[in-house]
Structures are given as C-alpha cells and as structure tokens.
Design a protein around this motif. Structure first.
Motif, mmCIF file in Angstrom:
data_model
loop_
_atom_site.group_PDB
_atom_site.id
_atom_site.type_symbol
_atom_site.label_atom_id
_atom_site.label_comp_id
_atom_site.label_asym_id
_atom_site.label_seq_id
_atom_site.Cartn_x
_atom_site.Cartn_y
_atom_site.Cartn_z
ATOM 1 N N SER A 1 1.034 -1.224 -0.175
ATOM 2 C CA SER A 1 0.094 0.095 0.117
ATOM 3 C C SER A 1 0.897 1.291 -0.083
ATOM 4 O O SER A 1 0.372 2.177 -0.122
ATOM 5 N N GLY A 2 1.872 0.961 0.338
ATOM 6 C CA GLY A 2 3.141 2.286 0.304
ATOM 7 C C GLY A 2 4.504 1.857 -0.062
ATOM 8 O O GLY A 2 4.785 0.838 -0.167
ATOM 9 N N PRO A 3 5.358 2.698 -0.200
ATOM 10 C CA PRO A 3 6.884 2.587 -0.556
ATOM 11 C C PRO A 3 7.464 1.840 0.266
ATOM 12 O O PRO A 3 7.305 2.107 1.618
ATOM 13 N N VAL A 4 8.188 0.902 0.206
ATOM 14 C CA VAL A 4 8.804 -0.054 0.961
ATOM 15 C C VAL A 4 10.001 0.590 1.616
ATOM 16 O O VAL A 4 11.061 1.183 0.684
ATOM 17 N N PRO B 1 6.043 3.595 5.266
ATOM 18 C CA PRO B 1 5.796 4.633 6.008
ATOM 19 C C PRO B 1 4.608 4.456 7.101
ATOM 20 O O PRO B 1 4.837 5.040 8.190
ATOM 21 N N THR B 2 3.429 3.777 6.857
ATOM 22 C CA THR B 2 2.517 3.618 7.787
ATOM 23 C C THR B 2 1.896 2.309 8.098
ATOM 24 O O THR B 2 1.163 2.175 8.872
ATOM 25 N N SER B 3 2.616 1.350 7.790
ATOM 26 C CA SER B 3 2.336 -0.028 7.826
ATOM 27 C C SER B 3 3.314 -1.075 7.916
ATOM 28 O O SER B 3 4.462 -0.657 7.501
ATOM 29 N N LEU B 4 3.053 -2.138 8.403
ATOM 30 C CA LEU B 4 3.860 -3.353 8.635
ATOM 31 C C LEU B 4 3.119 -4.456 8.040
ATOM 32 O O LEU B 4 1.980 -4.961 8.350
ATOM 33 N N HIS B 5 4.011 -5.540 7.418
ATOM 34 C CA HIS B 5 3.665 -6.528 6.771
ATOM 35 C C HIS B 5 4.399 -7.704 7.166
ATOM 36 O O HIS B 5 5.656 -7.584 7.102
ATOM 37 N N GLU C 1 -0.794 2.359 10.684
ATOM 38 C CA GLU C 1 -1.104 3.574 11.677
ATOM 39 C C GLU C 1 -1.292 4.838 10.538
ATOM 40 O O GLU C 1 -1.309 4.857 9.190
ATOM 41 N N THR C 2 -1.742 6.044 11.287
ATOM 42 C CA THR C 2 -2.044 7.084 10.532
ATOM 43 C C THR C 2 -0.942 8.014 10.303
ATOM 44 O O THR C 2 -1.088 8.855 9.241
ATOM 45 N N ARG C 3 0.095 7.787 11.021
ATOM 46 C CA ARG C 3 1.267 8.705 10.939
ATOM 47 C C ARG C 3 2.374 7.690 10.648
ATOM 48 O O ARG C 3 2.588 6.709 10.929
ATOM 49 N N PRO C 4 3.785 8.431 9.970
ATOM 50 C CA PRO C 4 4.842 7.819 9.906
ATOM 51 C C PRO C 4 5.245 6.928 11.177
ATOM 52 O O PRO C 4 5.271 7.513 12.171
ATOM 53 N N ALA D 1 6.995 -4.064 17.755
ATOM 54 C CA ALA D 1 6.502 -2.738 18.395
ATOM 55 C C ALA D 1 6.648 -1.662 17.517
ATOM 56 O O ALA D 1 7.553 -1.667 16.210
ATOM 57 N N THR D 2 5.879 -0.775 17.336
ATOM 58 C CA THR D 2 5.710 0.442 16.432
ATOM 59 C C THR D 2 5.492 1.719 17.168
ATOM 60 O O THR D 2 5.070 1.562 18.298
ATOM 61 N N VAL D 3 5.961 2.849 16.797
ATOM 62 C CA VAL D 3 6.023 4.054 17.311
ATOM 63 C C VAL D 3 5.773 5.097 16.236
ATOM 64 O O VAL D 3 6.366 4.982 15.041
ATOM 65 N N GLN D 4 4.712 6.005 16.247
ATOM 66 C CA GLN D 4 4.615 7.096 15.301
ATOM 67 C C GLN D 4 5.452 8.046 15.774
ATOM 68 O O GLN D 4 5.856 8.654 16.842
#
Length: 611
Positions: A358-361, A376-380, A394-397, A410-413
């Motif tokens: 859905s976005g640039p890797v 930038p906003t997702s994890l696969h 997520e909605t932000r980077p 873990a993810t953090v915006q």
C-alpha cells in the motif's frame, strides 16, 4: 559472588572497572533513568577513615573537569559512592587503542586535567595519584572532555603527618620528591607532564621496576625528541623538571603555557601532524566483481534467516551444509522475492514472485518466521508458510522494531509534543495455524522535543526508542511487557544505528563529526569515537572489525581498536546492501531501469588479511 547491591535505587548495567579498594558499576536510577557510576568500597580494604577522607574531598569539589559525588548509599555488603558517569572510559583505554590523537586533542585533554587540578589545588587538595587510569572521558559533539577521578589517596596540602602517606601512588607518574614523602602541589603537575609525554610519544619517559622508576625519576633526564615542535618540547621539559621550584608553580600557570601552544596549533603555526602518527595503508583498486542483472530497480533488500527448500536436490558430491534462502528486493511499493543460492552468483536467481504493497517499502527485517516489510505507515508479515499479510496500520509515519526471535514487534509514530506512544504486540505463528497477534500494549513515553531516528530491539526482552536532540541522543528503554525503564542519555547527536553480533553493541554515525565512526555499548554504557579517512554512508560489521563505505565507492576496513587496516577504491555505489556473512555482501547498483546485483567477498579482494 553475592551481588553487592540490594534494595538499591539503582539498576546495575554492568561492571566497568575495579581497583584495589573495590569495583565500579554502571547503573541507572530506577525512577529518573539517570546514568551513574556506583563505586563499591570493601570495608576491609577501604576502612572508614579512608572512606570519610575521600568523601570529604569529593563533597568539597564541584567542577566540570572533576568527577563529582552525587550521593552515598549503604547496604549490608558495603558502602557506595554515587558518582558522575563517564561513558568514554579512561584515558588509558585511548592510549592503548590505535586511536591517533591530533595535537589539539592531546593538548585539550591536558588543559581539562589542569582545570580540574587548579580547582582542587585552590581547595588545598593534592590529588597524589594523577595517571591515565584516573582520567575519565566524556564525549561531546566537539570531542572528548577529561575529568579527574579517584581522590582515594588525596591529601590536604597543610597536613604535616606525612609518614602516614608512605609511597602511595603510581611510581611511573610520581615526582622525585614523592619518593621522599613530600607532596607539594607541583607533584601533580609533574604527573600531568608524564601523561603529556606518554600521549605525544606513545610511551612513558621511564620504565622498569618501582625501584628503577624511583632512580630514574630522581636522576635521569627524560629523552624529548627534537622532531617535536619546539613549543611543545619546552612545555614537556619544564613540567618534568627534577626540582619542584623549576616546574610550573601552579596548574593555572601550566595551563596558560599549554593554552598558548594550543592556539598555535589551531592557527596553523604548528603543523597538524602528531609524532608517530599512523600512516594509512595504500588504497587497493577494486577487482571486477561478479554480478547478475536484475529486471527491476532495487532500493531495499534483505535475506530471510529461514532456509527454504532447494528446487534442485543436492548431488552426492555436494559438501555444502547450507540451503538457499529467500532474497527480498523492493522498489517503491513493488516487492519481489527469489530463491537465492547460498554460494555463487553465476546466474540470475529464480524462480521469482512479486506483489504490491500500500506504500513505498522502506525496510525489510528478517525474522525466524520469514520477515517483515515496512512502509511509512504499515507493517507486513511475510511468512514462509502463510504468505503476506498486513499486521499493523497507523495514520502517521512509524518506526518498527522486531524481536530477534520474532515473538513480538513494536511500532511508534512520530510523536505529538513531549509524548511518544509505543505499541507492543506479541506474535504467535504456529506451523499449521493462522498467525495470531495479541492486542497492542500501549506505552506513553515522555520525551523532549526531538526526532525519532530508530526503534531498536535490544534483545528478546527489551527495546529502545532512539530520539535525536540538537546536542545529544536519548535511548528510552522499555520491556516487551510494556514497563518503561527510563532514558539513557548519549552525549552526542547520532543516527544510523547498526547492530553487531556482540549483544548491546551498535555502530553509529555522528551529526557533528561526519568523518568518524561511533561504537556504542549500551550495557554497560560505553562510547568510543574512531576517526575515519572518509565520510561513511554505509557502516557494517566484518570478520576483521568494521567496514565503512562512502558515496564515492571508497571502502575502509577498520579493526576493533580503531586502526584503518585496508582501503579499497573504485567500488560500485549501492542503493541497497545485505550482508550474507561477516565477509560476504550483496550490493544493488542502479543500471538504468534495472539493477546489477554484485557479490562482494572481502576475502577475494586481494587484501593482506585473514578472513
């Protein structure tokens, strides 16, 4: 061994040193996250009167170039001084490494030592044991700062019962009068002169047994080479005078004299060439590297750590113990993966499969289950058994960290003002069942204004949020269960953290020192800055130390002591890199609308090294 600290306010991060009176630990305050040094003192080796003596001196000294005492702690096993922590180690560690100091760096460290001594001498305190082991270092964006430590045998200049002091100290750095139990202020300055001599020439003016050292200090004239610049030679000669009245009579006077030499170095009046400086090895032109054509551009690349079945069964003569793996390549939002042979690059890989996200890797993270791809906003999650699936949006980077065993991520915006929300999810991937992801554990981390540069899984139980500030970097520590442990302060702004095989050790680049390499140990905290001959864009660990590659195709190989041991030129400049082994790499190089995939084996570059 029984742990020395119980019911303490501090969490131990590791042993950083020990001496005749006890050990020194790196520790972090359980509430505030402040990094400190805990100096544990054995009761039987450091009796109460000596303990109170050192404490008395430390509490009366507060100066930027003196390691100060913050608090005192007691436990059933002993007493502890809570001291400032110096992450750069000791001056001895610098002298024993392959780091080459410039004139300005040597003189700057001596100026720091003299500033601290001037303050102590004004309080009537003679240190009596100035030596590189008692000079601690902190890093700043501009260089090192020296701080004096260990006032364990210091004395007041007005004390007269000198027989109690004996020959305490280090004979290699003791002024002649010290062997007669005399302790004037100038005896500390003599020791500083010995340290300066050792930094300049790589050895002390005298060596031998304690008795031989005593005779030499009292009778032999130190050999000061003529090829030292005259102003530096004059400072060394006066500081090492046998008779105390002929030396500098105060730390301030010696500091003024060295300050003039320091200014001469800065203005170019003294050539910027340290005596005995290491000569860089000749650069070796790169040989022709094997490569294969790839049918698409490559900007992200990785190899999974999970073996996959080989399309061709091994022959009876095949002695290889490894299997092919999956090579992941990506450009913009397109992803391809191939069966990649463990050895050789004689033909294009295959077969291939591809898909679109859905976005640039931005990154590929290998894990035992397969790998994770970030946009930038997702994890696969790319699972060998279950294909590709999105596991976070997520909605932000965002920044992403994945446990080495693949059991959690873990993810953090990018943070809102003063707060970063960290989400931790546990991952369960049974072999014959769909992947299961736990509900997110949210951790709100109170960070100051800054830029998130990385989210790192430090081990299978801890992660660190790396936030860059204008003058420093903070690593905010969190457990995989969501327990916030506090921040670790790194005194320079850094970026591009690269993990190594050694636990808790990272390579990094500095914002203000582009021609350098930082080696950062987080447990216990230790930072070393090595000077490079290039401005590295890529940094990585090799089987002989560290590799640095710039955008012009210059490769420098550095050993673990900071010495550049080989240089290679005319290498292709990659857009993506993946490490197959400590000495083997794959580099993706643009070729129009396609890419070339080069195989680089350090052992085949013709270097005079054993890999």
């Amino acid at each position: 061994m029984t742990r020395p600290i119980r019911r303490s306010h501090y969490r131990l991060l590791g042993l950083v040193g020990h001496g005749q009176f006890g050990q020194v630990y790196c520790a972090i305050h359980r509430t505030t996250g402040e990094m400190v040094a805990l100096k544990y003192l054995h009761k039987d080796r450091f009796p109460t009167h000596k303990f109170l003596r050192e404490l008395r001196f430390l509490l009366s000294l507060e100066h930027p170039n003196i390691v100060t005492c913050q608090a005192l702690e007691h436990s059933a096993n002993g007493r502890y001084l809570v001291m400032d922590y110096c992450e750069g180690g000791t001056l001895r560690s610098i002298l024993e490494s392959d780091i080459v100091l410039s004139w300005e760096e040597m003189l700057g460290l001596v100026l720091d030592i003299l500033s601290g001594l001037a303050h102590a001498h004004q309080q009537g305190i003679v240190h009596c044991d100035i030596k590189p082991e008692n000079i601690l270092l902190t890093l700043t964006p501009r260089g090192w700062v020296a701080r004096i430590s260990d006032f364990g045998i210091a004395r007041l200049s007005q004390e007269v019962n000198e027989s109690q002091m004996g020959h305490s100290g280090s004979p290699a750095y003791m002024a002649p009068e010290r062997f007669y139990n005399q302790h004037p202020l100038t005896s500390d300055l003599y020791a500083v002169g010995v340290i300066l001599y050792e930094m300049l020439l790589g050895k002390r003016p005298f060596s031998g047994t304690p008795m031989e050292l005593m005779v030499a200090h009292m009778n032999q004239v130190p050999d000061i080479p003529e090829d030292l610049p005259a102003p530096i030679r004059a400072v060394v000669a006066q500081s090492l005078q046998k008779l105390a009245p002929k030396r500098y009579q105060s730390a301030q006077a010696m500091r003024q004299a060295i300050g003039q030499v320091y200014q001469a170095c800065q203005t170019g009046q003294i050539a910027a060439m340290p005596l005995g400086g290491k000569v860089l090895p000749d650069a070796v032109p790169a040989p022709d590297l094997p490569w294969v054509a790839m049918p698409h551009p490559i900007t992200v690349m990785g190899l999974t750590s999970l073996p996959v079945p080989d399309p061709q069964p091994p022959t009876p003569d095949d002695t290889s113990t490894t299997q092919p793996r999956l090579l992941i390549t990506a450009h913009q939002d397109h992803v391809w993966f191939y069966h990649w042979p463990e050895q050789g690059i004689s033909a294009p890989p295959g077969p291939t499969q591809g898909f679109t996200l859905s976005g640039p890797v931005q990154r590929f993270v290998p894990i035992p289950q397969g790998g994770m791809l970030t946009t930038p906003t997702s994890l696969h999650l790319l699972s060998i058994s279950h294909g590709l699936g999105r596991i976070a949006q997520e909605t932000r980077p965002i920044q992403v960290a994945v446990a080495p065993n693949g059991h959690w991520f873990a993810t953090v915006q990018q943070p809102q003002p003063a707060t970063a929300d960290l989400l931790i999810r546990h991952l369960r991937s049974p072999s014959q069942a769909p992947v299961k992801i736990s509900a997110a554990c949210r951790v709100s981390i109170p960070i100051a204004e800054g830029r998130i540069v990385a989210l790192q899984a430090l081990d299978t139980r801890h992660l660190g949020l790396v936030v860059q500030q204008p003058q420093k970097t903070f690593v905010y520590l969190v457990t995989r269960r969501g327990h916030y442990l506090g921040p670790v302060s790194l005194p320079v702004p850094l970026y591009n953290l690269v993990p190594t095989r050694r636990p808790y050790r990272y390579l990094a680049l500095e914002v203000d020192q582009p021609q350098s390499l930082l080696v950062v140990d987080l447990k216990p905290l230790r930072m070393v800055r090595y000077r490079a001959d290039i401005q590295p864009r890529w940094i990585f660990e090799t089987s002989v130390g560290y590799g640095l590659l710039d955008t012009e195709g210059h490769l420098s190989l550095m050993n673990e002591e900071g010495q550049i041991i080989n240089r290679v030129t005319d290498l292709p400049c990659p857009t993506a890199m993946v490490q197959r082994s400590p000495s083997q790499f794959l580099w993706a190089v643009p070729d129009g609308d396609h890419s070339r995939l080069y195989s680089l084996d350090l052992a085949r570059l013709g270097l005079d090294l054993v890999f």
